[in-house]
Design a protein around this motif. Structure first.
Motif, PDB file in Angstrom:
ATOM      1  N   ALA A   1       0.771  -1.156  -0.046  1.00 29.71           N
ATOM      2  CA  ALA A   1      -0.131  -0.084  -0.066  1.00 29.71           C
ATOM      3  C   ALA A   1       0.698   1.202   0.044  1.00 29.71           C
ATOM      4  N   GLY A   2       0.029   2.348  -0.318  1.00 30.66           N
ATOM      5  CA  GLY A   2       1.074   3.671  -0.212  1.00 30.66           C
ATOM      6  C   GLY A   2       1.114   4.284  -1.692  1.00 30.66           C
ATOM      7  N   GLN A   3       0.772   3.405  -2.566  1.00 27.11           N
ATOM      8  CA  GLN A   3       0.887   4.114  -3.940  1.00 27.11           C
ATOM      9  C   GLN A   3       0.243   5.183  -4.142  1.00 27.11           C
ATOM     10  N   THR A   4       0.359   6.475  -5.024  1.00 23.53           N
ATOM     11  CA  THR A   4      -0.330   7.363  -5.301  1.00 23.53           C
ATOM     12  C   THR A   4      -1.530   7.299  -5.971  1.00 23.53           C
ATOM     13  N   LEU A   5      -1.377   6.640  -6.961  1.00 24.76           N
ATOM     14  CA  LEU A   5      -2.544   6.344  -7.791  1.00 24.76           C
ATOM     15  C   LEU A   5      -3.171   5.049  -7.454  1.00 24.76           C
ATOM     16  N   ARG A   6      -4.538   5.245  -7.354  1.00 26.22           N
ATOM     17  CA  ARG A   6      -5.441   3.781  -6.888  1.00 26.22           C
ATOM     18  C   ARG A   6      -6.323   3.865  -7.871  1.00 26.22           C
ATOM     19  N   PHE A   7      -6.457   3.014  -9.019  1.00 32.38           N
ATOM     20  CA  PHE A   7      -7.685   2.982 -10.052  1.00 32.38           C
ATOM     21  C   PHE A   7      -8.445   1.775  -9.660  1.00 32.38           C
ATOM     22  N   ASP A   8      -9.831   1.943  -9.433  1.00 32.19           N
ATOM     23  CA  ASP A   8     -10.442   0.812  -9.194  1.00 32.19           C
ATOM     24  C   ASP A   8     -11.340   0.670 -10.526  1.00 32.19           C
ATOM     25  N   ILE A   9     -11.003  -0.550 -11.000  1.00 33.86           N
ATOM     26  CA  ILE A   9     -11.498  -0.589 -12.624  1.00 33.86           C
ATOM     27  C   ILE A   9     -12.596  -1.932 -12.565  1.00 33.86           C
ATOM     28  N   LEU A  10     -13.561  -1.389 -13.292  1.00 34.67           N
ATOM     29  CA  LEU A  10     -14.657  -2.402 -13.520  1.00 34.67           C
ATOM     30  C   LEU A  10     -14.823  -2.651 -14.901  1.00 34.67           C
TER      31      LEU A  10
END
Length: 525
Positions: A377-386
């Motif tokens: 964890a801790g990454q700047t960009l977090r993409f929740d993809i559907l």
């Protein structure tokens, strides 16, 4: 004026030893993977050269060394030096997704774009004495394959009728290109039961963790795959020149029996690629116990709340403590809710309860267990993809980011491939996907969910969390938005770019990306 002194006497280096650079580089061939790993590990413990080490090392000595330093002392980096190649054939698409779900993995799988998957067959779970469930499952799979075949043929004719062949383009290239485009559409109908094949080259440490992870999977086929991988690494490897070497050894033995016996030891011996390094690979009690407890925790927290609508790509901003991200990510992989919906619920919990959830991910960890991937964890960009499962398989190849995949389900609906409506086949597609999802629901109520998942077509949506840095987001957006790519991941790449542009507008100009809403040339590859 400085004085120049010429070295002399006992302390001077022997003539020529250090007088010039003596770097030597050579490729190595013919050493067993574990022997080679031992030889390379000796660089830290011996002044011998690689050639000297390999000449004196035997498989037995390598095994003794690995038993001591790898297993007793925990020097796991040694296994990084043993790379082994495997062919894994006639496994389901579902099992293939599980197999390749490694952050350090190199391999290639059969392409749904360039091969007709009708020929490979499909996987049949064990339904025991429930013949009704078996027949229902088989009928659903056969219908999907029939629609896949009909759709690929019909779309090829549609593309030919709407995309004339340029005079300068050869007929076979024209046919091949449009056939690939038709498979891009038809693949949405392939069930997860569809057989595929792949090859992988991994180091022994990745192999060990891969086998353990597969042995801990809820799907019987995947657990059996873990056992077969372990057996393949421990048993005799297939030698591409085995028949020729055996024939040569026989000729030598016929001419000179004594020399033939010596030749047999070298030419026809069994090579076992990683018998020592994988012998202790077993199901992970840590993963199994943690999965059960996290699933229960997710159910208690969400209390059967409806799943909120979500976009194709949701770039979830960073405005919460690390503890909240860890707890939310742990629950994300054990549920079907979006990361944002879970994160918002976790944020409202008392600090003590959030810490309890994080503790669930760690309390069963053994001495040699790696942390669950959710703790990356801790990454700047977090993409929740559907997105559709077929498109996810393409995105799954990006291993410089952390990916958390949710279980397959019908709850998120399905995607609709481009061109199908224009070609006049939209209604039939909806009926087929709808029937497959209905079969999944019926089977899920009768047999294990893990068996029912195989009837879900690749057009079914799946949710996955992708965490990455800026460089990886730019790379994926640029690579996956090119006109020759599949329209499914092109849309995802475009939405990733737009999400970054909204949150970080000053960075948008650095993306070399093409607007995926613009028309494309179907013949451009």
């Amino acid at each position: 004026m400085p004085t120049h002194i010429t070295p002399s006497g006992p302390s001077a280096a022997p003539a020529g030893e250090h007088a010039e650079n003596r770097t030597e580089v050579f490729a190595i061939h013919g050493a067993d993977p574990e022997v080679l790993a031992y030889a390379m590990a000796k660089y830290s413990r011996s002044s011998l050269s690689m050639k000297q080490s390999l000449r004196e090392i035997s498989s037995q000595r390598a095994e003794q060394f690995l038993n001591t330093f790898y297993f007793q002392y925990g020097h796991r980096s040694i296994a990084d030096l043993a790379h082994v190649a495997f062919a894994i054939e006639r496994l389901s698409l579902l099992a293939a997704i599980a197999l390749v779900d490694e952050q350090r993995w190199d391999g290639q799988e059969r392409s749904t774009r360039y091969q007709n998957f009708l020929k490979g067959g499909w996987y049949l779970p064990d339904f025991g004495l429930d013949t009704e469930a078996r027949e229902q499952y088989s009928s659903a799979i056969e219908l999907l394959f029939s629609r896949y075949h009909g759709t690929s043929q019909a779309m090829l004719e549609y593309f030919k009728s709407t995309t004339p062949k340029p005079e300068e383009m050869k007929a076979d290239a024209y046919e091949r290109t449009l056939k690939a485009r038709s498979f891009d559409v038809a693949r949405y109908l392939l069930p997860l039961a569809t057989n595929t094949s792949l090859g992988q080259i991994v180091n022994a440490r990745t192999l060990e963790t891969q086998i353990s992870r597969l042995l801990s999977d809820p799907h019987e086929e995947v657990r059996q795959l873990g056992e077969k991988l372990r057996d393949a690494a421990s048993g005799a490897a297939w030698n591409v020149h085995g028949a020729e070497l055996a024939a040569l050894q026989a000729e030598i033995a016929a001419a000179d029996p004594s020399l033939g016996a010596r030749a047999a030891e070298l030419l026809t011996r069994d090579v076992k690629v990683a018998p020592t390094l994988v012998k202790y690979a077993v199901p992970s009690d840590y993963a199994l116990a943690t999965r059960r407890e996290l699933e229960q925790a997710a159910q208690e927290l969400m209390a059967e709340a409806p799943i909120d609508p979500a976009p194709v790509v949701d770039l979830v901003e960073r405005d919460e403590p690390l503890e909240v991200e860890l707890a939310a990510t742990l629950l994300y992989g054990a549920s079907h809710y979006s990361y944002r919906q879970i994160r918002d619920c976790v944020t409202q919990l008392p600090e003590a309860r959030r810490n309890e959830i994080v503790d669930l991910g760690l309390r069963h960890r053994g001495r040699h267990d790696d942390l669950l991937r959710e703790f990356s964890a801790g990454q700047t960009l977090r993409f929740d993809i559907l997105m559709d499962i077929g498109g996810f398989r393409d995105m799954h190849r990006h291993r410089k980011c952390t990916q958390i995949l949710q279980p397959f389900t019908h709850l998120h609906g399905y995607d609709f491939p481009e061109f199908l409506e224009e070609a006049g086949f939209g209604a039939g597609y909806r009926l087929t996907i709808g029937a497959a999802h209905e079969t999944y629901r019926n089977l899920k109520n009768k047999v294990a969910d893990a068996s029912a998942q195989y009837v879900l077509p690749l057009g079914t949506r799946v949710r996955a969390l992708f965490k990455m840095d800026f460089a990886e987001a730019l790379y994926i957006s640029e690579l996956r938005s090119t006109p020759q790519g599949h329209f499914s991941y092109r849309r995802v790449a475009w939405e990733m770019y737009k999400a970054v542009a909204r949150q970080h507008p000053s960075l948008a100009k650095y993306f070399r990306i093409r607007d995926v809403t613009e028309p494309i040339d179907l013949l451009k590859r």
